[in-house]
Scaffold this active site. Structure first.
Site, PDB file in Angstrom:
ATOM      1  CG  HIS A 131      37.016  40.206  39.952  1.00 28.46           C
ATOM      2  ND1 HIS A 131      37.617  38.972  39.842  1.00 28.46           N
ATOM      3  CD2 HIS A 131      35.675  39.975  39.921  1.00 28.46           C
ATOM      4  CE1 HIS A 131      36.678  38.031  39.766  1.00 28.46           C
ATOM      5  NE2 HIS A 131      35.501  38.614  39.807  1.00 28.46           N
ATOM      6  CE  LYS A 135      36.488  39.034  43.849  1.00 30.96           C
ATOM      7  NZ  LYS A 135      35.294  39.016  44.727  1.00 30.96           N
TER       8      LYS A 135
END
Length: 233
Positions: A131, A135
């Protein structure tokens, strides 16, 4: 449909764009510094807030009879309490670690593959999720959902961040700039490997899924999942 957005970051803004394109009205944009909230003109709430705010947001909506779509991760220690409150108030609730329509199909493929691999002891399963660097939680909620799908349909007992061992599913988490989300499940043996993979190209799929869930839940009562929304069960 009148939608309230709890959390007005990148996801909230993307949901607003897609909801508006589909003819819905955004009647509230609620963030950490929002003063008193007017629940009287909401048909549904979509929560992509912070983990420490999610349970309070969800609870307040149930208290005011507002259906909730929740995509916030990192708050699930309070999930059972949210479900209990929803049922007590005869509300409506969908939580998903990932609202992407493609990811929810991927969840079903993952569970089916786990059933097929259950008695093939020569294969070890491993997972990787990648990600963007913004995040905060690791592993991702989507990776945890995938691991739980394998555990439910196999001989694995648990998962752990890092290298797995025996009955543990190892999950590798990587954070790379501008990656919306990539999840890979691999079964490896001495002679070959089997992999399934989902790659998000942008955030639009997550936002579209959340709006689709909001459209579906209005007028219903109960605790649902994206399997219900997509009629996958």
């Amino acid at each position: 449909m009148r939608i309230a957005l709890f959390g007005y970051g990148k996801m909230g803004k993307m949901i607003e764009k897609i909801a508006s394109e589909r003819g819905h009205d955004i009647v509230a944009r609620i963030d950490v510094d929002t003063p008193k909230i007017d629940f009287s003109n909401m048909d549904v709430a979509i929560d992509f807030s912070m983990p420490d705010a999610a349970f309070a947001n969800i609870s307040n909506c149930f208290e005011h009879g507002i259906p909730v779509i929740s995509g916030t991760t990192g708050w699930l220690k309070d999930f059972d309490k949210a479900v209990t409150l929803c049922r007590e108030k005869e509300g409506a609730f969908i939580y998903a670690s990932n609202f992407s329509l493609g990811v929810n199909i991927f969840f079903e493929l993952n569970a089916y593959l786990a059933k097929m691999m259950k008695n093939l002891d020569q294969y070890d399963v491993a997972m990787e999720e990648i990600h963007h660097t913004q995040k905060l939680d690791a592993p991702s909620g989507t990776a945890i959902t995938l691991a739980e799908g394998i555990i439910k349909n196999s001989n694995y007992d648990t998962w752990k961040l890092g290298q797995g061992d025996g009955k543990e599913i190892g999950i590798t988490s990587k954070r790379i700039e501008s990656v919306p989300g990539t999840h890979t499940v691999a079964y490896n043996s001495a002679v070959d490997s089997i992999e399934i993979k989902h790659t998000a190209h942008n955030r639009q799929g997550f936002a579209l899924g959340a709006v689709t869930a909001a459209e579906w839940i209005v007028g219903k009562k109960g605790v649902f999942t994206m399997k219900d929304v997509l009629n996958l069960g």
